[in-house]
Design an enzyme around this catalytic site. Structure first.
Site, PDB file in Angstrom:
ATOM      1  CD  GLU A   1      -1.862  -2.342   1.451  1.00  0.00           C
ATOM      2  OE1 GLU A   1      -0.782  -2.582   2.030  1.00  0.00           O
ATOM      3  OE2 GLU A   1      -2.710  -3.227   1.202  1.00  0.00           O
TER       4      GLU A   1
ATOM      5  CG  HIS B   1     -10.901  -7.051   6.035  1.00  0.00           C
ATOM      6  ND1 HIS B   1     -10.145  -7.652   7.005  1.00  0.00           N
ATOM      7  CD2 HIS B   1     -10.240  -7.262   4.864  1.00  0.00           C
ATOM      8  CE1 HIS B   1      -9.079  -8.223   6.438  1.00  0.00           C
ATOM      9  NE2 HIS B   1      -9.123  -7.989   5.149  1.00  0.00           N
TER      10      HIS B   1
END
Lengths: 317, 326
Positions: free
Chosen positions: B62, B131
């Site tokens: 990321e 998540h």
């Protein structure tokens, strides 16, 4: 040296993981398990072989595909199943679910949903052990995908320069979700990375539980003696999709079949037969495992769910 | 005008496709956005259409995805980065918050960073603590970033097209539960300006201000409340930064009562900013204190009953509006 009993116990644990996963998948299909999870089927030898090289008071860190690590480190499948079914009797009181199972009492410092995030934690745990001079080792499980995170680089380097008692076990199951290791690495062996950190690195067959054990044993002893970390790349394969929503358009059925023919459980079974273990003994182990899993499911289904009040109390220590 | 209904995910894909066709500088990078089509299917078919040079699958990295988008933008490209789950924004957020957001300012206006970072946010899918996050408030706090969180297919398409054209880094918040919702989207091209709110339903008794998933919930609540004779106005801010305070002001001056609703924990969430602004600027128009309905102060729990309870639902909006109006 592993005794025949040890090897039979390894077999039992691998079969326990396989059965846990297969039954969990069925419960998901029946709508009894919520959300998503990541199955460890096909990779059982990595967790069992590696954890067998640890003492009971050593630590592990796990991953999003963590059920196998948890069982291999000695978890109670009842409380694991209860966690998957979001019950109060689960390891995390139903608050964490599959991706966050932790069994701290048994030295499992937890699964994680953020790929690579267990690597700094394992490094920190090893630092903590070193500072406490407690002779414990931390075994860090992570996948091929995690080896490409920034967290990996910073942590392995720090563990190497501080000579921390940690063993890095990279479960190379060939795919980070859909991304093949062939595309994700410019190196043929991920273990070659170890050179860049000045630590030993080795690529081994992760489907061979005995090789997995022997290699990890050496690394664990090295770590325990203060000689620092080792990087083990265990090559294996995930038989199922990445999660429950994977169409698997990125790999061929032939490839899956080929890896399924290298079943780690069948491999050990063959070995045990050669060691003159009778069919009946193997069958009895399997039957007992199947009974244990059914008992776990019943335990989970009969357990209460957590309350909001209880959840509120969990936010702060 | 030919009416057609498409999903929120399809609307996003259309926006990306149209902008990619129009401008060769636009490209995508992210995890599993190629053959997999993105974890929620938004980029399905794009690698087949535009090839792997413009739809770039990356490793799980990321920092390098967001930083890479920043660097490419700095030299004249218009990247769209996909972060698989909004929670993972935290990993790449140094590049976003310390670099992308500040470069134009720190370099004295000599450089710009035209990029979009898209990510699925929100709970409701049983994905637990790593998540299910709604971290939009964090990014809305950063000068130099724009933050957009559409609630309909129509808004998703028009706003994403504007975000891609924008010369600043834009954080694009997509709620997971919205991806499969359908809405009318015209065939012809359109843009929706960033920083413009929309009144999704007119009403006179109270104003509900929100964004993203809370808008369909507020609209459902309005139907229930209507049966009891309560007529609420629903303001969809659509952009958190810049915030369209004019539309909020017009609505609250009319209804004299305001409720802010948002999914993240109530404490310090973006609704607190709206509430503070309304309290400061519209005090004389208010018949009651602003109500702030936010999430519980806890990480997203896995248990489905708890997961639902900690986020404002239709019945919570109904209950709080009744108290506000009653």
């Amino acid at each position: 040296m592993l005794s025949l009993e040890d090897k039979l116990d390894m077999y039992r644990k691998m079969y326990l993981i396989r059965t846990f996963e297969e039954r969990a998948e069925e419960l998901y299909m029946e709508g009894k398990i919520w959300g998503t999870f990541h199955l460890y089927v096909g990779e059982e030898a990595v967790a069992v072989g590696a954890c067998y090289a640890l003492r009971a008071d050593d630590y592990i860190t796990s991953t999003h595909r963590g059920h196998g690590h948890c069982i291999a480190k000695g978890a109670d499948v009842k409380r694991m199943m209860a966690e998957l079914l979001a019950r109060d009797t689960g390891y995390c009181h139903g608050l964490g679910g599959s991706m966050h199972i932790a069994d701290v009492e048994k030295g499992n410092l937890g699964a994680t949903g953020i790929v690579g995030s267990g690597i700094p934690i394992a490094t920190g745990a090893a630092l903590g052990c070193k500072l406490q001079n407690n002779d414990k080792v931390v075994l860090c499980f992570f996948g091929d995908g995690a080896a490409n995170t920034g967290a990996f680089h910073e942590s392995v380097n720090m563990a190497a320069i501080f000579r921390l008692p940690v063993v890095f076990v990279c479960e190379n199951n060939m795919y980070a979700m859909s991304f093949s290791v062939k595309k994700a690495f410019a190196l043929p062996d991920i273990a070659e990375r170890a050179k860049g950190y000045g630590i030993p690195g080795v690529s081994i067959d992760g489907n061979n539980v005995l090789e997995m054990y022997e290699t990890t044993k050496v690394a664990v002893e090295r770590a325990r003696q203060g000689e620092g970390p080792t990087f083990i790349e265990a090559r294996t394969y995930r038989w199922k999709g990445h999660s429950k929503s994977d169409r698997q358009s990125y790999r061929t059925k032939e490839e899956v079949r080929e890896w399924m023919s290298k079943d780690p459980i069948k491999f050990l079974e063959k070995y045990l037969r050669e060691e003159k273990v009778g069919e009946e003994e193997l069958e009895n182990i399997k039957k007992q495992v199947e009974r244990d899993i059914e008992e776990a499911i019943n335990f989970a289904l009969e357990s209460p769910e957590p309350t909001l009040e209880e959840a509120r109390r969990m936010v702060y220590a | 005008m030919p009416n057609r209904e498409i999903t929120y995910a399809e609307a996003l894909r259309e926006a990306i496709r149209e902008e990619m066709k129009k401008d060769p500088k636009v490209f995508l990078l992210g995890e599993d956005i190629g053959i997999y089509g993105g974890s929620f299917g938004v980029t399905q078919g794009l690698i087949e259409e535009f090839g792997p040079e413009r739809v770039i699958d990356t490793p799980i990295s990321e920092i390098a995805i967001i930083g890479g988008a920043t660097g490419a933008a700095l030299v004249g490209m218009r990247p769209i980065a996909e972060i698989m789950f909004f929670d993972f924004m935290t990993i790449g957020s140094d590049q976003l918050v310390n670099q992308a957001a500040k470069i134009h300012f720190m370099f004295g206006g000599k450089a710009k960073v035209p990029m979009v970072v898209r990510a699925p946010a929100g709970s409701g899918t049983g994905a637990a603590g790593h998540h299910s996050g709604s971290l939009e408030s964090w990014f809305a706090h950063v000068p130099g970033l724009k933050v957009v969180a559409p609630s309909t297919s129509y808004d998703a398409k028009g706003l994403l097209k504007s975000a891609i054209r924008d010369d600043n880094p834009v954080v694009f918040v997509e709620h997971k539960l919205l991806y499969k919702t359908k809405g009318q989207v015209p065939e012809e091209e359109y843009y929706i300006p960033i920083g413009k709110a929309e009144i999704k339903k007119e009403g006179k008794d109270a104003t509900v201000i929100g964004y993203s998933i809370m808008i369909p919930r507020a609209l459902e609540a309005s139907k229930i409340l209507a049966q009891e004779g309560i007529d609420i106005e629903v303001v969809d801010i659509r952009s958190l930064r810049p915030l369209d305070t004019d539309t909020i002001a017009r609505s609250v001056k009319k209804t004299n009562r305001a409720m802010v609703v948002y999914e993240p924990p109530r404490f310090g969430g973006f609704g607190a900013e709206i509430s503070a602004w309304v309290g400061e600027e519209l005090f004389d128009y208010l018949d009651a204190p602003v109500v702030r309905l936010g999430g519980e102060e806890m990480p997203p729990p896995y248990n489905p009953n708890l997961e639902r309870k900690i986020v404002p639902q239709i019945e919570d909006i109904v209950r709080e509006i009744k108290k506000l109006v009653g």
